[in-house]
Scaffold this active site. Structure first.
Site, PDB file in Angstrom:
ATOM      1  NE  ARG B  92      -3.933  -1.522   2.755  1.00 19.88           N
ATOM      2  CZ  ARG B  92      -4.063  -2.759   3.240  1.00 19.88           C
ATOM      3  NH1 ARG B  92      -3.015  -3.403   3.719  1.00 19.88           N
ATOM      4  NH2 ARG B  92      -5.249  -3.340   3.252  1.00 19.88           N
ATOM      5  CG  HIS B 454     -22.483   1.310   2.135  1.00 22.85           C
ATOM      6  ND1 HIS B 454     -23.568   1.947   1.575  1.00 22.85           N
ATOM      7  CD2 HIS B 454     -21.390   2.064   1.832  1.00 22.85           C
ATOM      8  CE1 HIS B 454     -23.149   3.030   0.952  1.00 22.85           C
ATOM      9  NE2 HIS B 454     -21.833   3.137   1.087  1.00 22.85           N
ATOM     10  NE  ARG B 560     -35.073  35.733   8.587  1.00 26.70           N
ATOM     11  CZ  ARG B 560     -34.389  34.606   8.748  1.00 26.70           C
ATOM     12  NH1 ARG B 560     -33.383  34.316   7.973  1.00 26.70           N
ATOM     13  NH2 ARG B 560     -34.738  33.742   9.679  1.00 26.70           N
ATOM     14  NE  ARG B 616     -33.047  41.389   6.826  1.00 25.00           N
ATOM     15  CZ  ARG B 616     -32.774  40.263   6.167  1.00 25.00           C
ATOM     16  NH1 ARG B 616     -31.532  39.925   5.899  1.00 25.00           N
ATOM     17  NH2 ARG B 616     -33.735  39.465   5.793  1.00 25.00           N
ATOM     18  N   GLY B 758     -23.790  39.568   7.131  1.00 25.92           N
ATOM     19  CA  GLY B 758     -24.774  38.754   6.416  1.00 25.92           C
ATOM     20  C   GLY B 758     -23.989  37.941   5.406  1.00 25.92           C
ATOM     21  CB  THR B 759     -21.730  35.072   5.858  1.00 24.22           C
ATOM     22  OG1 THR B 759     -22.601  34.432   6.777  1.00 24.22           O
ATOM     23  CG2 THR B 759     -20.624  35.788   6.590  1.00 24.22           C
ATOM     24  CG  ASN B 760     -26.907  33.428   3.854  1.00 25.85           C
ATOM     25  OD1 ASN B 760     -26.009  32.706   4.292  1.00 25.85           O
ATOM     26  ND2 ASN B 760     -28.138  33.362   4.278  1.00 25.85           N
ATOM     27  CB  CYS B 823     -27.356  37.064  11.346  1.00 29.48           C
ATOM     28  SG  CYS B 823     -27.290  38.384  10.143  1.00 29.48           S
TER      29      CYS B 823
END
Lengths: 866, 866
Positions: B92, B454, B560, B616, B758-760, B823
């Protein structure tokens, strides 16, 4: 003892900090010996002191003001409030920087029931005196005493109704005299106190008002929004009024020290005797040519000539002056740098060098780079334009004049063009499908979209006149007509576009061809000698390339391959590729496109010789290559032998909510490497066959170095199969148009041979608004001062610019010698070019017609370093 | 003299740099006295030397390898190629970091025409021996000699065709013996040289292949894409093979040192006698419980217990071990940290602290924060369950309740999931091909396989409910149905799984919320003691707020307001506002919304007490509030008493090409300040009326400080009219979601009281892809390793993270005490939470159910600093 008040003859332009901009300017003219109506300035320090004393004046300040006023009275021989020879003054604010939020002007201060009689006598015009008086009460009441303008409006309306007339001018002296009384009553009612008859009281109140306006809400907001800090207050200018309407020895006029249209070095101007400035501007009487003054009053004329020569020698610039002759005595009210056409600007700059007034550097600095646009395009015959009917005004999206017959569909444009007719293509908005029609059109008019809409971008690239986003015209594409200002313009009717102003004009207006003067070449040669960064061009065709070379381009900074995809038979193969079910199908279709691409590239390389050519790999979302309307869809289905459903299904599949942030750029080539492979082969084979050429392959929309590496691997494989050596035979680089790419530029710079900022996309993503949609609010944003200029026209230096700087600093850390450039719209904007110079770019690239602008701006930027 | 080859008993885990990961691990186990099948490792230095000598071995190296081989032969008493007791080995690769681009494994090396006879004798199973031999030739031919796998496939197909059978298992020993000859011919033909009969030649060739694979294209690309630098080569591990299928005293099994499902501290596992490892994993035979081994072979069982205790004491972690018994002798093939359910993880961590094995910090570190999700999943309503019909009982392979529609194929699962339907995937057994279908399924049911099959392993990893090996159900995959207890369940029928009991239930059963264990509370208490950043929640309703408080939220980081706009009658008023022609119309409509908003805010403030609440202001594009389909449009027209055309026109007007980059966020409030005014008043009045509350008003989508200032001015005006004091009674802040805001954070930070990432949106704009559209390519991007994880799930630390850091550094420069949080989706992702801790955020905010995850991740991040 602090000096709070300066007579004009005590200051100079160096004292701007204390006298404010306007005050310093008046002092400077006085110092030059120019006959300026005299007066005095309360300093910005006085304003600060006023606030320190809680909105009061110190004895000292009042004493100084009285002294200067008495000096002014004695110099003019007139007295404030005098019944025989009354002194009238204007009171104006004047901060160190111009500040629209503050009080502007009070004119004719000093008028009261006594002095108005003096004015009437002095001017021999009673009606004028009372009209001036009632205007003064209105202005003073409104600006100083906060009485709403509408109260005065109501009174004048009453007066006209009573007399049964419609126009202000129908009121005679006695009407106006009565009106003055009514106005005073309105002040009393609105302000709760009497209109002050005492001129000294008037003056003190006006100064109060100017000082007060420094801290009114509008001014504070303005300073806050524009980040104006460190100022202590505003200055106040008190200046004697002079009158051009005191009989036949009085007059008023404007003059330019050189011809503002042609630049010819000859006094140019016009005047009216026994008139006020408004009369000249309003165009009620036709003014005389300034030459005529020589016969009418040689003494004054000669004095004017002496003054203008002195001013040009002093300011070393063409001056625009306002003058008044009061009873034979000449006064200069204002002198400032004169506006001029681009043509005149170039001539004046070059001739002033010849005359020894300025040096070559100054000449290069003098010409507004952006204005060169005017020189390179057809213009309208301005005399003829005056008579024409303007149907509407849109955005001046691509300069130049165009006259042609209106059509509403691209194919109609082609058809009409083939008949040899000039065409104006009118669309709500254009799309890549319209390219061919746009190409043959003299001009393009759209009712929707901004300065960077498809129509605008393509038109500028082609050098075709374009008015975009003209919401004044209501277009009915299906009905093949549009309406505007009550007119209905049908297919085949003539219209004229002025792409430099955004005007849409009914019928044909004569156009004049641009003539590039020897002065222009001289100036550009000087500029090229100074500038540090190279100027390349955005060119998609050999024709564009040749045009750009003519304008001095030193390479192609952006060749968009997708424009080639639209022409003729190609679009069929492209669509076949998009519709292919599998790799084999795509390869088959790509094989048809490959030889056409290669042939195009060979032509471009041949045109450019050994100048560098950056070719961007396929960039736009695939849906742009598909038809949008039923007709096109069924045609396409027929041509490709597939069902209409299949085509629609593909269009649906490719639909995106935010195509700008979707499946495009290098994302296409990563998903379908066969596209990259075909393009790389076409470019590299073409490069190999045109000796001397160095193709630079550019991978678009990279946001992550791994995207670049995957695309690069495909290119390297093709290059190696052709036995080509990187850097010697070709280069590989990337656009920086995704913020993430700029932020991780060090990772990317390790691998690339060059970088080029795609600031259109970079602006969209950095600021978070799309070019296509921002129209809804961006206008308001610029109006509100949120952005100083449309960030799609001029780089947003604070935001996008910072991202560019971060990119450059980090990229240079790992790859110091790499060429970094900019392509896209900003490359032809003078402020942006200067910014690019400052942050250390190696080149800018812009559409062919903007190349001279960029060359000049780049030189100006280099000179700013000195 | 350099030592190029190490026997396993010469190394330790500290030698990873030389032995590679796998080799160091084998050496460590040997050092612990665990009976590992012995072998030796060629070092990474040997690999480098091999390349230095241009792919040759030094004499020294060959000599050392022969020495170690002889040592191995002598220890095992077997000989390579021996006809009686052949030594077989595995070969291996094993680099310092795991590297999928390299060669993996060659098993059974040493087999040839002679030793195969020995193997047959040794195992008493001729068919097994020749099956092993033909598999070895295939593997060796393919991996070492580069013969395409399909050539071997063709030969086995021929053999089956000749015999007229369908399955490989239908071939007997003599068929396989013949097949070995055919395979050797295929090698000869494909590679142009003979399959090597000499085992030492086989070994040398295999080592060659491993060393060679270090520089194959895949491996180079992998290292390049993953920026793996500084490694000199790969090690090679040669290890004796052992066999569990050598009669009734042999066997094989897997065990966990604690129960991986419940965490109970008790040996847990299963085994099969006379079997190979594949047999256990494949689930072909149902294995025995490990307890049974005590009766069957007490000696081996006791040895296993001793080993597991030793391993736990050494590794201080729950171990997952594979073992083989070869003719009564125990071998441990592998020991590694065992996977477990979240429930087990928490219990094990807490109990290990009680047992003194680890401390509280280590316990907090141990639990995978992301896995807590499982604990918060719902269970079945036991009362309702009583009435339901249980169709069968299998193994409780992965806990949690699941209700869904039955499908029988992974692709059907995906298809049904995309329609928004809950899915239960039912398979005889699962394989890696089914992963995608398993991923989207609510639950998984198999009729075959054990707790380590599995299906079971994968489902536990995913936190998906799973019942495995349920032989009560008879599955007809092709016919898409199963039968159980006289019922026939067809595709699309509902069933319910209880993954905690193994029950399969007919129809839908109601589910209930989970009850969190005492261990969980203990662990979370410890975590809260360590963490430095606060955990807030995203909650739009009082119900969400209360749920989040239960989970330990310390405030609301994002409320929101637009979600409130959709409820009941409100949407009517909102639409009325959108349709309004003028300010008055909008004000009228807003007046209807205002009291409802205020009432909502009061409820939320009341729920949250004195904890901070960030609200917001209106954010989404207005078109989101309008109907999309004909029916909704005509209903809306009817309700508002306007024409259908008017509604359609408004929808058209609001249409945007890229709504993500369009008219939304603060752009709405800047254009229509009356909206901001209404919201500010509703929030501030509500805050005033709920004592103790501190509303924090958040202005969305700010990209330019001037946008913030304009919105702030409106709020300040409202606040001042209510007599409220900033910072004491309320705060104003902004989202940082536009790259430009992050880049100009210093300008913004001067004015705001708080910031929240606002990381989106920030990810969308920074990376240039929209969440809605990126599906087309983002999967491929993650697969290709362009992004390690979906950047919408876990912060892209290199790109978006850098932007965040720039923002924080610049913001803190001017406003050091300001709270900065995050957020949106990333606030509940453990890796992202840790990143937020590292870059110095004050808080993270996530959905209520993710609050515990964030608390634990935050604690782990704080512990990483130690």
């Amino acid at each position: 003892m602090t000096q709070w008040v300066y007579s004009f003859d005590e200051g100079s332009k160096e004292m701007k900090k204390h006298l404010g901009g306007k005050g310093a300017n008046l002092a400077e003219m006085t110092k030059l010996g120019i006959p300026v109506p005299q007066g005095f300035t309360l300093t910005t320090d006085a304003c600060a002191e006023y606030y320190k004393l809680e909105r009061k004046y110190s004895e000292e300040m009042l004493t100084q003001m009285e002294e200067k006023l008495q000096k002014l009275e004695s110099e003019t021989g007139a007295k404030l409030g005098d019944a025989k020879n009354p002194l009238l003054v204007s009171v104006r604010s004047g901060a160190v920087v111009s500040m629209p939020g503050m009080m502007d002007t009070v004119l004719n201060l000093g008028l009261n029931d006594v002095s108005v009689v003096g004015l009437a006598k002095k001017t021999g015009n009673e009606r004028f005196a009372y009209d001036s008086y009632r205007r003064f009460i209105n202005m003073f009441g409104n600006v100083v005493m906060n009485v709403d303008h509408e109260h005065f409006e109501a009174e004048i309306q009453k007066a006209k109704d009573a007399k049964g007339v419609e126009l202000d001018t129908d009121l005679d002296a006695s009407d106006l005299k009565q009106l003055c009384e009514a106005y005073k009553a309105a002040v009393q009612k609105g302000a709760g106190k009497m209109f002050p008859e005492d001129p000294r009281e008037q003056l003190k109140m006006a100064v109060d008002a100017v000082f007060g306006s420094w801290n009114n809400k509008r001014a504070i907001t303005y300073r806050r929004l524009n980040n104006i800090v460190g100022l202590i207050g505003t200055a106040v200018n008190v200046q004697a009024m002079v009158f051009g309407n005191m009989g036949d020895t009085s007059g008023t006029g404007v003059l330019f020290t050189r011809n503002p249209s042609t630049g010819e070095n000859k006094l140019y101007g016009e005047y009216l005797m026994n008139a006020q400035g408004e009369d000249v501007v309003a165009g009620i009487r036709t003014p005389e040519d300034i030459d005529h003054l020589q016969q009418q009053n040689k003494e004054v004329y000669d004095e004017l000539v002496a003054i203008y020569l002195k001013c040009e020698a002093h300011y070393k610039e063409m001056q625009d002056m306002e003058f008044t002759i009061q009873e034979g005595k000449l006064y200069i009210l204002q002198t400032r740098t004169g506006k001029r056409t681009a043509h005149a600007a170039v001539r004046i700059a070059v001739e002033m060098v010849t005359e020894g007034l300025i040096d070559e550097k100054e000449a290069v600095r003098r010409v507004d780079a952006g204005s060169l646009d005017q020189l390179l395009h057809k213009g309208l015959d301005l005399e003829k334009k005056k008579e024409a009917k303007v149907l509407g005004k849109g955005l001046p999206a691509s300069p130049g004049a165009a006259v042609g017959k209106v059509v509403f569909h691209a194919e109609d444009a082609t058809a009409l063009h083939e008949k040899g007719e000039p065409v104006i293509l009118v669309r709500v908005e254009t799309s890549p499908e319209d390219i061919e029609g746009m190409h043959v059109a003299q001009g393009i008019l759209t009712s929707r979209g901004g300065m960077t809409s498809h129509a605008a971008v393509v038109a500028r690239g082609m050098g075709t006149s374009c008015v975009a986003g003209c919401s004044d015209v209501k277009i009915d594409e299906a009905g093949k007509q549009f309406t505007a200002k009550g007119e209905t313009i049908k297919e085949g009717d003539f219209i004229t576009l002025d792409g430099s102003t955004g005007e849409v004009i009914l019928g044909k207006v004569a156009v004049v061809d641009p003539v590039l003067s020897g002065d222009f070449s001289t100036l550009m040669k000087w500029a090229d000698g100074f500038r540090k960064i190279e100027v390349h061009t955005n060119a998609d065709t050999p024709a564009d390339a040749l045009k750009a070379l003519e304008f001095g381009a030193e390479g192609i900074g952006l060749c968009r391959t997708e424009h080639m995809f639209f022409e003729g038979e190609r679009i069929k193969a492209v669509r076949e590729m998009i519709l292919a079910e599998d790799l084999e199908g795509r390869k088959k279709a790509l094989a048809k496109i490959a030889p056409m691409q290669k042939a195009d590239f060979k032509e471009i390389f041949t045109a450019m010789g050994d100048k560098p050519v950056i070719i961007r790999l396929l960039d736009p979302p695939l849906h742009e290559f598909l038809p949008k309307e039923e007709k096109g869809i069924s045609e396409m289905a027929g041509e490709l032998g597939v069902s209409v459903e299949k085509v629609k299904e593909t269009i649906d599949d490719l639909h995106e909510f935010n195509p700008m942030l979707g499946f495009r750029g290098c994302r296409l080539g990563i998903t379908y490497p066969e596209i990259t492979r075909m393009q790389a082969r076409a470019i590299l084979e073409a490069g190999k066959e045109v000796s001397g050429s160095i193709p630079k392959l550019e991978i678009p929309l990279v946001g992550n170095v791994k995207e670049y590496l995957i695309a690069e691997a495909v290119i390297l494989e093709v290059a190696s199969s052709l036995g080509l050596e990187r850097k010697k035979d070709y280069e590989i680089g990337t656009m920086i148009e995704v913020p993430r790419a700029a932020l991780t530029a060090d990772e990317i710079a390790t691998h690339v041979d060059f970088m080029s900022f795609g600031t259109n996309d970079l602006t969209q993503m950095c600021c978070g608004f799309s070019r296509d949609d921002a129209g809804k609010f961006l206008g308001k944003y610029v109006e509100a001062g949120i952005y100083e200029r449309d960030p799609f026209q001029s780089i947003d230096q604070t935001g996008v610019g910072k991202l560019m700087e971060i990119c450059i600093v980090n990229a240079r850390k790992v790859n110091n010698d790499m060429e970094i450039g900019i392509c896209g719209e900003h490359g032809g904007d003078p402020e942006s070019v200067k910014f690019c110079h400052r942050i250390g770019l190696n080149n800018v690239s812009c559409s062919p017609f903007r190349v001279p602008i960029a060359r000049l701006a780049a030189a100006q930027a280099a000179l700013e370093d000195e």
